[in-house]
Design a protein around this motif. Structure first.
Motif, PDB file in Angstrom:
ATOM      1  N   LEU A  79      25.793   8.948 -10.018  1.00  0.00           N
ATOM      2  CA  LEU A  79      25.989  10.322  -9.831  1.00  0.00           C
ATOM      3  C   LEU A  79      26.168  10.537  -8.104  1.00  0.00           C
ATOM      4  CD1 LEU A  79      23.278  12.216 -11.462  1.00  0.00           C
ATOM      5  CD2 LEU A  79      25.570  12.853 -11.510  1.00  0.00           C
ATOM      6  N   VAL A  80      27.031  10.770  -7.618  1.00  0.00           N
ATOM      7  CA  VAL A  80      27.462  10.962  -6.119  1.00  0.00           C
ATOM      8  C   VAL A  80      27.806  12.417  -5.701  1.00  0.00           C
ATOM      9  CG1 VAL A  80      28.557   8.518  -6.261  1.00  0.00           C
ATOM     10  CG2 VAL A  80      30.043  10.652  -6.652  1.00  0.00           C
ATOM     11  N   SER A  81      27.347  12.533  -4.478  1.00  0.00           N
ATOM     12  CA  SER A  81      27.510  13.865  -3.822  1.00  0.00           C
ATOM     13  C   SER A  81      28.828  13.872  -3.193  1.00  0.00           C
ATOM     14  CB  SER A  81      26.408  14.120  -2.963  1.00  0.00           C
ATOM     15  OG  SER A  81      26.575  15.377  -2.393  1.00  0.00           O
ATOM     16  N   GLN A  82      29.512  15.022  -3.621  1.00  0.00           N
ATOM     17  CA  GLN A  82      30.756  15.164  -3.082  1.00  0.00           C
ATOM     18  C   GLN A  82      31.249  16.496  -2.807  1.00  0.00           C
ATOM     19  OE1 GLN A  82      33.902  12.872  -5.455  1.00  0.00           O
ATOM     20  NE2 GLN A  82      35.379  14.762  -5.317  1.00  0.00           N
ATOM     21  N   ASP A  83      31.768  17.029  -1.562  1.00  0.00           N
ATOM     22  CA  ASP A  83      31.942  18.322  -1.032  1.00  0.00           C
ATOM     23  C   ASP A  83      30.835  19.070  -1.534  1.00  0.00           C
ATOM     24  OD1 ASP A  83      34.381  17.540   0.005  1.00  0.00           O
ATOM     25  OD2 ASP A  83      35.351  17.685  -1.999  1.00  0.00           O
ATOM     26  N   GLY A  84      29.574  18.617  -1.448  1.00  0.00           N
ATOM     27  CA  GLY A  84      28.302  19.602  -1.533  1.00  0.00           C
ATOM     28  C   GLY A  84      28.034  19.786  -3.219  1.00  0.00           C
ATOM     29  N   GLN A  85      28.634  19.081  -3.998  1.00  0.00           N
ATOM     30  CA  GLN A  85      28.543  19.133  -5.488  1.00  0.00           C
ATOM     31  C   GLN A  85      28.046  17.762  -5.907  1.00  0.00           C
ATOM     32  OE1 GLN A  85      32.052  20.607  -7.371  1.00  0.00           O
ATOM     33  NE2 GLN A  85      31.149  22.698  -7.233  1.00  0.00           N
TER      34      GLN A  85
ATOM     35  N   LEU B  17      29.474  13.086 -11.204  1.00  0.00           N
ATOM     36  CA  LEU B  17      29.256  11.952 -12.056  1.00  0.00           C
ATOM     37  C   LEU B  17      30.536  11.297 -12.107  1.00  0.00           C
ATOM     38  CD1 LEU B  17      27.110  10.363 -13.980  1.00  0.00           C
ATOM     39  CD2 LEU B  17      27.999  11.711 -15.813  1.00  0.00           C
ATOM     40  N   ARG B  18      30.430   9.862 -11.640  1.00  0.00           N
ATOM     41  CA  ARG B  18      31.606   9.066 -11.921  1.00  0.00           C
ATOM     42  C   ARG B  18      31.359   8.021 -13.117  1.00  0.00           C
ATOM     43  NH1 ARG B  18      32.520   7.250  -5.644  1.00  0.00           N
ATOM     44  NH2 ARG B  18      33.771   9.301  -4.930  1.00  0.00           N
ATOM     45  N   LEU B  19      32.146   7.843 -13.652  1.00  0.00           N
ATOM     46  CA  LEU B  19      32.298   7.135 -15.222  1.00  0.00           C
ATOM     47  C   LEU B  19      33.425   5.961 -15.542  1.00  0.00           C
ATOM     48  CD1 LEU B  19      30.794   9.868 -17.631  1.00  0.00           C
ATOM     49  CD2 LEU B  19      29.401   8.043 -16.573  1.00  0.00           C
TER      50      LEU B  19
ATOM     51  N   LEU C 190      30.125  17.919 -16.784  1.00  0.00           N
ATOM     52  CA  LEU C 190      29.890  19.175 -16.528  1.00  0.00           C
ATOM     53  C   LEU C 190      28.347  19.348 -16.827  1.00  0.00           C
ATOM     54  CD1 LEU C 190      32.485  21.077 -18.513  1.00  0.00           C
ATOM     55  CD2 LEU C 190      32.238  21.159 -16.140  1.00  0.00           C
ATOM     56  N   ALA C 191      27.690  18.428 -17.681  1.00  0.00           N
ATOM     57  CA  ALA C 191      26.114  18.618 -17.800  1.00  0.00           C
ATOM     58  C   ALA C 191      25.522  18.135 -16.459  1.00  0.00           C
ATOM     59  CB  ALA C 191      25.873  17.543 -18.870  1.00  0.00           C
ATOM     60  N   ALA C 192      25.995  17.098 -15.860  1.00  0.00           N
ATOM     61  CA  ALA C 192      25.497  16.786 -14.336  1.00  0.00           C
ATOM     62  C   ALA C 192      25.573  17.783 -13.481  1.00  0.00           C
ATOM     63  CB  ALA C 192      26.190  15.418 -14.010  1.00  0.00           C
TER      64      ALA C 192
END
Length: 253
Positions: free
Chosen positions: A236-242, A245-247, A195-197
Protein backbone atom coordinates in the motif's frame (compact mmCIF):
# COMPACT_ATOMS: atom_id res chain seq x y z
CA UNK A 1 -22.37 -0.95 20.01
CA UNK A 2 -22.24 -3.55 17.22
CA UNK A 3 -25.66 -4.31 15.76
CA UNK A 4 -24.65 -7.44 13.84
CA UNK A 5 -22.71 -10.09 15.72
CA UNK A 6 -21.40 -13.36 14.25
CA UNK A 7 -20.53 -15.90 16.92
CA UNK A 8 -18.58 -19.08 16.16
CA UNK A 9 -20.50 -19.72 12.96
CA UNK A 10 -20.07 -22.92 10.98
CA UNK A 11 -21.95 -23.60 7.74
CA UNK A 12 -22.10 -26.91 5.95
CA UNK A 13 -23.28 -27.34 2.34
CA UNK A 14 -23.83 -30.99 1.57
CA UNK A 15 -20.95 -32.86 3.11
CA UNK A 16 -18.54 -29.92 2.98
CA UNK A 17 -18.04 -27.41 5.77
CA UNK A 18 -17.65 -24.10 3.93
CA UNK A 19 -17.46 -21.73 6.90
CA UNK A 20 -15.42 -22.64 9.96
CA UNK A 21 -15.73 -20.90 13.33
CA UNK A 22 -16.36 -17.37 12.01
CA UNK A 23 -16.74 -14.63 14.64
CA UNK A 24 -17.01 -10.89 14.02
CA UNK A 25 -18.77 -7.81 15.36
CA UNK A 26 -20.03 -5.31 12.76
CA UNK A 27 -21.05 -1.83 13.85
CA UNK A 28 -23.06 0.94 12.18
CA UNK A 29 -21.21 3.72 10.40
CA UNK A 30 -18.63 1.56 8.62
CA UNK A 31 -18.12 0.09 5.18
CA UNK A 32 -16.99 -3.53 5.55
CA UNK A 33 -15.48 -5.36 2.58
CA UNK A 34 -15.11 -9.14 2.36
CA UNK A 35 -12.12 -10.23 0.27
CA UNK A 36 -10.55 -13.58 -0.46
CA UNK A 37 -9.79 -15.94 -3.34
CA UNK A 38 -12.52 -17.85 -5.16
CA UNK A 39 -14.13 -20.36 -2.83
CA UNK A 40 -13.04 -18.51 0.31
CA UNK A 41 -16.61 -18.34 1.64
CA UNK A 42 -17.60 -14.72 0.92
CA UNK A 43 -20.97 -15.47 -0.68
CA UNK A 44 -21.77 -18.14 1.89
CA UNK A 45 -21.07 -15.73 4.75
CA UNK A 46 -23.27 -13.02 3.24
CA UNK A 47 -26.10 -15.53 2.73
CA UNK A 48 -25.70 -16.72 6.30
CA UNK A 49 -25.92 -13.13 7.57
CA UNK A 50 -29.10 -12.72 5.51
CA UNK A 51 -30.48 -15.93 7.10
CA UNK A 52 -30.70 -17.59 3.69
CA UNK A 53 -28.60 -20.55 4.81
CA UNK A 54 -28.99 -22.63 7.97
CA UNK A 55 -26.10 -22.61 10.41
CA UNK A 56 -24.49 -25.88 11.39
CA UNK A 57 -23.56 -24.21 14.68
CA UNK A 58 -23.07 -20.76 16.15
CA UNK A 59 -25.37 -17.74 15.98
CA UNK A 60 -25.82 -14.50 14.05
CA UNK A 61 -27.65 -11.85 16.02
CA UNK A 62 -28.97 -8.38 15.25
CA UNK A 63 -29.22 -5.99 18.20
CA UNK A 64 -28.94 -8.96 20.53
CA UNK A 65 -31.69 -11.05 18.89
CA UNK A 66 -30.99 -14.33 17.09
CA UNK A 67 -31.82 -13.76 13.42
CA UNK A 68 -32.60 -17.43 12.82
CA UNK A 69 -35.71 -17.31 15.00
CA UNK A 70 -37.12 -14.05 13.65
CA UNK A 71 -39.89 -14.03 11.07
CA UNK A 72 -38.72 -13.20 7.52
CA UNK A 73 -40.78 -10.01 7.46
CA UNK A 74 -39.14 -8.79 10.66
CA UNK A 75 -35.64 -9.59 9.34
CA UNK A 76 -36.41 -7.77 6.10
CA UNK A 77 -37.12 -4.57 8.04
CA UNK A 78 -33.52 -4.55 9.24
CA UNK A 79 -31.45 -6.39 6.62
CA UNK A 80 -31.43 -5.91 2.84
CA UNK A 81 -29.55 -8.33 0.58
CA UNK A 82 -28.28 -8.01 -3.00
CA UNK A 83 -27.38 -11.45 -4.41
CA UNK A 84 -24.59 -12.01 -6.88
CA UNK A 85 -27.11 -13.43 -9.37
CA UNK A 86 -28.80 -10.53 -11.18
CA UNK A 87 -31.87 -12.32 -12.57
CA UNK A 88 -35.17 -10.46 -12.97
CA UNK A 89 -38.28 -12.53 -13.69
CA UNK A 90 -40.58 -9.94 -15.25
CA UNK A 91 -40.08 -7.06 -17.65
CA UNK A 92 -41.27 -4.41 -15.23
CA UNK A 93 -40.20 -0.80 -15.55
CA UNK A 94 -37.00 0.18 -13.76
CA UNK A 95 -38.87 2.34 -11.28
CA UNK A 96 -41.30 -0.47 -10.45
CA UNK A 97 -38.46 -2.95 -9.89
CA UNK A 98 -36.64 -0.50 -7.62
CA UNK A 99 -39.87 0.31 -5.75
CA UNK A 100 -40.17 -3.35 -4.69
CA UNK A 101 -37.56 -2.59 -2.05
CA UNK A 102 -39.79 0.02 -0.41
CA UNK A 103 -42.77 -2.12 0.56
CA UNK A 104 -43.00 -0.17 3.82
CA UNK A 105 -44.27 2.82 1.81
CA UNK A 106 -47.51 3.46 -0.05
CA UNK A 107 -47.12 2.68 -3.79
CA UNK A 108 -46.86 6.31 -4.93
CA UNK A 109 -44.29 7.16 -2.26
CA UNK A 110 -42.35 3.98 -3.05
CA UNK A 111 -42.14 4.95 -6.72
CA UNK A 112 -41.02 8.48 -5.79
CA UNK A 113 -38.26 7.14 -3.58
CA UNK A 114 -37.29 4.59 -6.23
CA UNK A 115 -37.02 7.31 -8.87
CA UNK A 116 -34.78 9.37 -6.59
CA UNK A 117 -32.43 6.39 -6.12
CA UNK A 118 -32.42 5.67 -9.86
CA UNK A 119 -31.58 9.31 -10.48
CA UNK A 120 -28.67 9.06 -8.07
CA UNK A 121 -27.43 6.07 -10.05
CA UNK A 122 -27.72 7.83 -13.42
CA UNK A 123 -30.85 5.98 -14.57
CA UNK A 124 -33.46 8.73 -14.60
CA UNK A 125 -33.70 8.62 -18.42
CA UNK A 126 -34.65 4.93 -18.43
CA UNK A 127 -36.79 4.88 -15.27
CA UNK A 128 -39.95 3.96 -17.21
CA UNK A 129 -38.25 1.50 -19.56
CA UNK A 130 -38.65 -2.26 -19.10
CA UNK A 131 -35.62 -3.86 -17.47
CA UNK A 132 -35.23 -6.45 -20.23
CA UNK A 133 -34.20 -3.66 -22.60
CA UNK A 134 -31.30 -2.49 -20.43
CA UNK A 135 -27.61 -3.24 -20.57
CA UNK A 136 -26.14 -5.52 -17.92
CA UNK A 137 -24.63 -2.55 -16.09
CA UNK A 138 -27.91 -0.62 -16.07
CA UNK A 139 -29.79 -3.66 -14.78
CA UNK A 140 -27.23 -4.09 -12.00
CA UNK A 141 -27.80 -0.49 -10.92
CA UNK A 142 -31.59 -0.97 -10.91
CA UNK A 143 -31.22 -3.91 -8.52
CA UNK A 144 -28.87 -1.88 -6.36
CA UNK A 145 -31.50 0.88 -6.23
CA UNK A 146 -34.02 -1.72 -5.01
CA UNK A 147 -31.77 -2.38 -2.02
CA UNK A 148 -31.09 1.29 -1.37
CA UNK A 149 -34.78 2.25 -1.16
CA UNK A 150 -35.34 -0.15 1.72
CA UNK A 151 -35.35 1.09 5.30
CA UNK A 152 -32.91 -1.62 6.38
CA UNK A 153 -30.13 -0.73 8.80
CA UNK A 154 -27.82 -3.41 7.39
CA UNK A 155 -27.00 -3.70 3.67
CA UNK A 156 -25.46 -6.97 2.45
CA UNK A 157 -24.18 -6.80 -1.13
CA UNK A 158 -22.55 -9.69 -2.96
CA UNK A 159 -20.21 -8.33 -5.64
CA UNK A 160 -22.31 -5.19 -6.29
CA UNK A 161 -19.88 -4.00 -8.98
CA UNK A 162 -20.53 -6.88 -11.39
CA UNK A 163 -21.14 -5.60 -14.97
CA UNK A 164 -20.33 -1.99 -14.05
CA UNK A 165 -17.71 0.00 -15.93
CA UNK A 166 -14.82 1.49 -13.91
CA UNK A 167 -16.46 4.90 -13.52
CA UNK A 168 -19.68 3.44 -12.14
CA UNK A 169 -17.80 1.03 -9.89
CA UNK A 170 -16.31 4.00 -8.10
CA UNK A 171 -19.58 5.95 -8.08
CA UNK A 172 -21.40 3.03 -6.47
CA UNK A 173 -18.70 2.63 -3.82
CA UNK A 174 -18.86 6.36 -3.05
CA UNK A 175 -22.61 6.04 -2.62
CA UNK A 176 -22.27 3.01 -0.35
CA UNK A 177 -19.60 4.77 1.70
CA UNK A 178 -22.01 7.69 2.15
CA UNK A 179 -24.68 5.29 3.39
CA UNK A 180 -22.22 3.89 5.94
CA UNK A 181 -21.20 7.36 7.08
CA UNK A 182 -24.90 8.20 7.54
CA UNK A 183 -25.21 5.36 10.06
CA UNK A 184 -25.98 2.16 8.19
CA UNK A 185 -23.91 -1.01 8.39
CA UNK A 186 -22.74 -1.75 4.84
CA UNK A 187 -21.12 -5.12 4.11
CA UNK A 188 -20.05 -6.14 0.61
CA UNK A 189 -17.80 -8.59 -1.15
CA UNK A 190 -15.27 -7.49 -3.74
CA UNK A 191 -12.77 -9.23 -5.98
CA UNK A 192 -11.00 -5.96 -6.76
CA UNK A 193 -8.40 -5.54 -4.02
CA UNK A 194 -7.47 -2.06 -5.25
CA UNK A 195 -11.01 -0.78 -4.64
CA UNK A 196 -11.24 -2.61 -1.33
CA UNK A 197 -8.06 -0.90 -0.16
CA UNK A 198 -9.33 2.54 -1.16
CA UNK A 199 -12.91 2.42 0.12
CA UNK A 200 -13.16 -0.03 3.03
CA UNK A 201 -13.13 1.11 6.63
CA UNK A 202 -12.61 -2.50 7.68
CA UNK A 203 -11.64 -5.54 5.62
CA UNK A 204 -12.56 -9.13 6.43
CA UNK A 205 -10.02 -11.46 4.83
CA UNK A 206 -11.41 -14.95 4.21
CA UNK A 207 -9.56 -18.01 3.00
CA UNK A 208 -10.63 -21.63 2.97
CA UNK A 209 -13.84 -20.86 4.85
CA UNK A 210 -12.02 -19.18 7.74
CA UNK A 211 -11.68 -15.56 8.80
CA UNK A 212 -7.93 -15.00 8.52
CA UNK A 213 -8.06 -11.44 9.84
CA UNK A 214 -10.44 -8.49 10.28
CA UNK A 215 -8.72 -5.11 10.33
CA UNK A 216 -8.05 -1.86 8.48
CA UNK A 217 -6.84 -2.07 4.86
CA UNK A 218 -3.34 -1.08 6.05
CA UNK A 219 -3.20 -4.13 8.31
CA UNK A 220 -4.81 -6.53 5.84
CA UNK A 221 -2.96 -5.74 2.62
CA UNK A 222 0.47 -6.52 3.96
CA UNK A 223 3.22 -8.24 2.00
CA UNK A 224 2.83 -11.43 4.03
CA UNK A 225 -0.95 -11.76 3.75
CA UNK A 226 -1.00 -10.82 0.07
CA UNK A 227 1.57 -13.52 -0.60
CA UNK A 228 0.05 -16.19 1.65
CA UNK A 229 -3.60 -15.74 0.61
CA UNK A 230 -3.52 -14.34 -2.94
CA UNK A 231 -0.03 -15.35 -4.14
CA UNK A 232 0.62 -11.71 -4.96
CA UNK A 233 3.46 -9.33 -4.24
CA UNK A 234 2.18 -5.94 -3.20
CA UNK A 235 2.22 -2.89 -0.98
CA UNK A 236 0.00 0.00 0.00
CA UNK A 237 1.33 3.42 -0.96
CA UNK A 238 0.06 6.97 -0.62
CA UNK A 239 -0.37 8.65 -3.99
CA UNK A 240 -1.95 12.09 -4.54
CA UNK A 241 -3.62 11.88 -1.13
CA UNK A 242 -5.12 8.47 -1.81
CA UNK A 243 -4.24 4.99 -0.65
CA UNK A 244 -3.18 2.89 -3.64
CA UNK A 245 -2.45 -0.83 -3.69
CA UNK A 246 0.35 -1.91 -6.00
CA UNK A 247 0.29 -5.58 -6.97
CA UNK A 248 2.21 -8.03 -9.10
CA UNK A 249 1.95 -11.78 -9.46
CA UNK A 250 4.47 -14.04 -7.80
CA UNK A 251 6.02 -16.77 -9.93
CA UNK A 252 4.01 -19.99 -9.92
CA UNK A 253 5.64 -22.83 -8.03
Amino acid sequence: MPNLVIQNVNVKLGKETVLRDISAELAPGKLYVLVGPNGAGKTTLLKAMASLLPLQSGMISYNGLDLAVQRPGVRAEHIAYLPQERGIAWNLSCVDVAALGAQHLAPDLARQKAFAELQGLGLQEVADRGVFGLSGGQRARVLLARVLVSRADVLLLDEPLIALDPAWQRQVLVRLKQRAEAGQTVILSLHDLHLAAQFANTVLLLNGGQLVKMDTPENIFTARLLSDVFHLKGELVSQDGQTVLRLESLPLL
